[in-house]
Design a protein around this motif. Structure first.
Motif, short mmCIF file in Angstrom:
data_model
loop_
_atom_site.label_atom_id
_atom_site.label_comp_id
_atom_site.label_asym_id
_atom_site.label_seq_id
_atom_site.Cartn_x
_atom_site.Cartn_y
_atom_site.Cartn_z
N ARG A 2 -47.27 21.80 -18.84
CA ARG A 2 -48.38 22.67 -18.48
C ARG A 2 -48.13 24.07 -18.99
O ARG A 2 -47.03 24.60 -18.92
CB ARG A 2 -48.55 22.70 -16.95
N ASN A 3 -49.18 24.69 -19.54
CA ASN A 3 -49.08 26.05 -20.03
C ASN A 3 -48.71 26.98 -18.88
O ASN A 3 -49.28 26.91 -17.80
CB ASN A 3 -50.43 26.47 -20.64
N LYS A 4 -47.71 27.86 -19.11
CA LYS A 4 -47.23 28.76 -18.06
C LYS A 4 -48.13 29.98 -17.88
O LYS A 4 -47.98 30.70 -16.90
CB LYS A 4 -45.81 29.20 -18.38
N GLY A 8 -55.34 35.36 -19.31
CA GLY A 8 -55.78 35.22 -20.69
C GLY A 8 -56.19 36.55 -21.29
O GLY A 8 -56.61 37.47 -20.59
N VAL A 9 -56.05 36.65 -22.60
CA VAL A 9 -56.51 37.82 -23.36
C VAL A 9 -57.28 37.32 -24.56
O VAL A 9 -56.81 36.44 -25.30
CB VAL A 9 -55.33 38.70 -23.83
N LEU A 89 -49.18 40.99 -30.06
CA LEU A 89 -49.57 41.22 -28.66
C LEU A 89 -49.07 40.09 -27.78
O LEU A 89 -48.60 40.32 -26.66
CB LEU A 89 -51.09 41.36 -28.55
N GLN A 90 -49.15 38.85 -28.28
CA GLN A 90 -48.61 37.72 -27.52
C GLN A 90 -47.12 37.90 -27.28
O GLN A 90 -46.61 37.65 -26.17
CB GLN A 90 -48.85 36.42 -28.28
N GLU A 91 -46.39 38.36 -28.27
CA GLU A 91 -44.94 38.57 -28.15
C GLU A 91 -44.61 39.59 -27.07
O GLU A 91 -43.73 39.35 -26.24
CB GLU A 91 -44.35 39.03 -29.48
N VAL A 92 -45.32 40.71 -27.06
CA VAL A 92 -44.97 41.78 -26.11
C VAL A 92 -45.46 41.48 -24.70
O VAL A 92 -44.89 41.98 -23.72
CB VAL A 92 -45.48 43.16 -26.58
N GLU A 96 -46.48 34.90 -19.55
CA GLU A 96 -47.44 35.00 -18.45
C GLU A 96 -48.88 35.08 -18.99
O GLU A 96 -49.83 34.77 -18.27
CB GLU A 96 -47.15 36.22 -17.58
N TYR A 97 -49.01 35.49 -20.24
CA TYR A 97 -50.32 35.66 -20.86
C TYR A 97 -50.53 34.68 -22.00
O TYR A 97 -49.58 34.24 -22.65
CB TYR A 97 -50.46 37.09 -21.42
#
Length: 344
Positions: A2-4, A8-9, A89-92, A96-97
């Motif tokens: 399951r995705n953690k 969402g962004v 942005l995903q990396e930083v 959680e996102y």
């Protein structure tokens, strides 16, 4: 597994053709110009104008222009920079996102991006249209489309729309930093060239129906009088940048590019301004394009080729361009802060 991700962004850019082929460019232009928030005229008139005149007339030249800036592997510069911004942005933000990129027109579509997140049962979704200054034709269109799609969801999370960030301190810092790569003292004048809009669209978002453009006080940056006025946002962005760089008021001009059709658009036009500067004896011009967060056809071709050639033909010597936000890590941090601020 399951995705953690719990939040969402969605980053949304304007769009780009799938390829520089004429058929793909026609498809892109048609979808873009048929948006009623872009061409705010009745459907039949819009359809006849767009499909019968504008797209057939423009698609060939636009395809050639896209071909001149296209990377066979990476695609358009706009896509390249936008994917980079999504990845970083995903990396930083961390696990959680979940960060998705979409284009308002063509691919990756908003529909596809949202479909990936629908089944995640996210706590929240932060939507960031990649347009610093609010306009109904850009940010408004993105918000409209997202709401249209999400109203069919069975579970709708908290939705945060970042409608503008025209004077974001980190964004201004990046633009100033990129400008300082140039020898500012060597330029005769500075242009702040924003994407144009029909004048009629400005009046539609003014709180006082009796006040008509251009009497909004935009040149005094009275954004508090109307927080959704695109023109006021443009002047406010310019004010923040020029104060950061200590540019004298007589050394810069706010102007607008990419007009379409015969109806009045926001003035002064960038092309006309360059003509006047050339006539006055100016030789070297530095252009800022703070309406864009990534270099694209409007900055790479329209300004650095089309306008630059016009300027030289009139006796000017050089038109230089300040790099957009592109891959600057401070811009990624600015995006991160927007997401966090809207999830606290």
């Amino acid at each position: 597994m399951r995705n953690k991700a719990k939040k969402g962004v969605l980053l949304v850019q304007l769009g780009t053709p799938n390829s520089p082929a004429k058929s793909d460019v026609k498809r892109y232009l048609t979808q873009f110009l048929m948006d009623p928030r872009v061409m705010d005229i009745p459907y039949i008139s819009r359809s006849l104008l767009v499909k019968g005149i504008i797209v057939p007339k423009r698609s060939g030249n636009s395809a050639a222009t896209y071909a001149s800036i296209w990377d066979n592997e990476a695609g358009s510069p706009l896509m390249t920079y936008s994917l980079y911004q999504q990845e970083k942005l995903q990396e930083v933000l961390g696990e959680e996102y979940h960060v998705e990129l979409a284009m308002r027109y063509q691919n990756p579509s908003i529909e596809n991006a949202l479909s990936k997140m629908e089944g995640m049962l996210l706590e929240s979704l932060t939507v960031i249209p990649l347009f610093p200054q609010y306009a109904s034709a850009t940010t408004g269109s993105v918000i409209d489309k997202v709401m249209e799609i999400m109203r069919t969801w069975q579970f709708i999370p908290k939705i945060n729309f970042v409608s503008s960030y025209y004077d974001d301190p980190l964004m201004i810092e990046v633009i100033a930093e990129h400008a300082l790569k140039h020898d500012l003292a060597s330029f005769d004048h500075f242009l702040f060239s924003y994407h144009g809009l029909p004048v009629r669209q400005l009046g539609k978002v003014h709180a006082n129906a009796e006040v008509k453009c251009p009497d909004f006080g935009c040149d005094q940056c009275r954004t508090e009088a109307n927080p959704y006025c695109y023109l006021s946002h443009c002047y406010a962005t310019t004010k923040a940048i020029t104060e950061k760089l200590n540019l004298p008021k007589d050394k810069f001009t706010v102007c607008f590019q990419s007009r379409l059709g015969k109806t009045p658009w926001i003035q002064p036009y960038t092309s006309d301004t360059l003509h006047k500067l050339a006539e006055s004896g100016a030789k070297r011009i530095l252009v800022f394009s703070p309406a864009f967060v990534a270099d694209c056809i409007e900055t790479i071709d329209e300004i650095q080729v089309e306008y630059a050639n016009e300027f030289k033909d009139l006796g000017g010597e050089e038109v230089h361009m300040v790099e957009s936000l592109n891959r600057n890590p401070k811009w990624i941090e600015a995006l991160r802060r927007m997401v966090i601020a809207n999830n606290n």
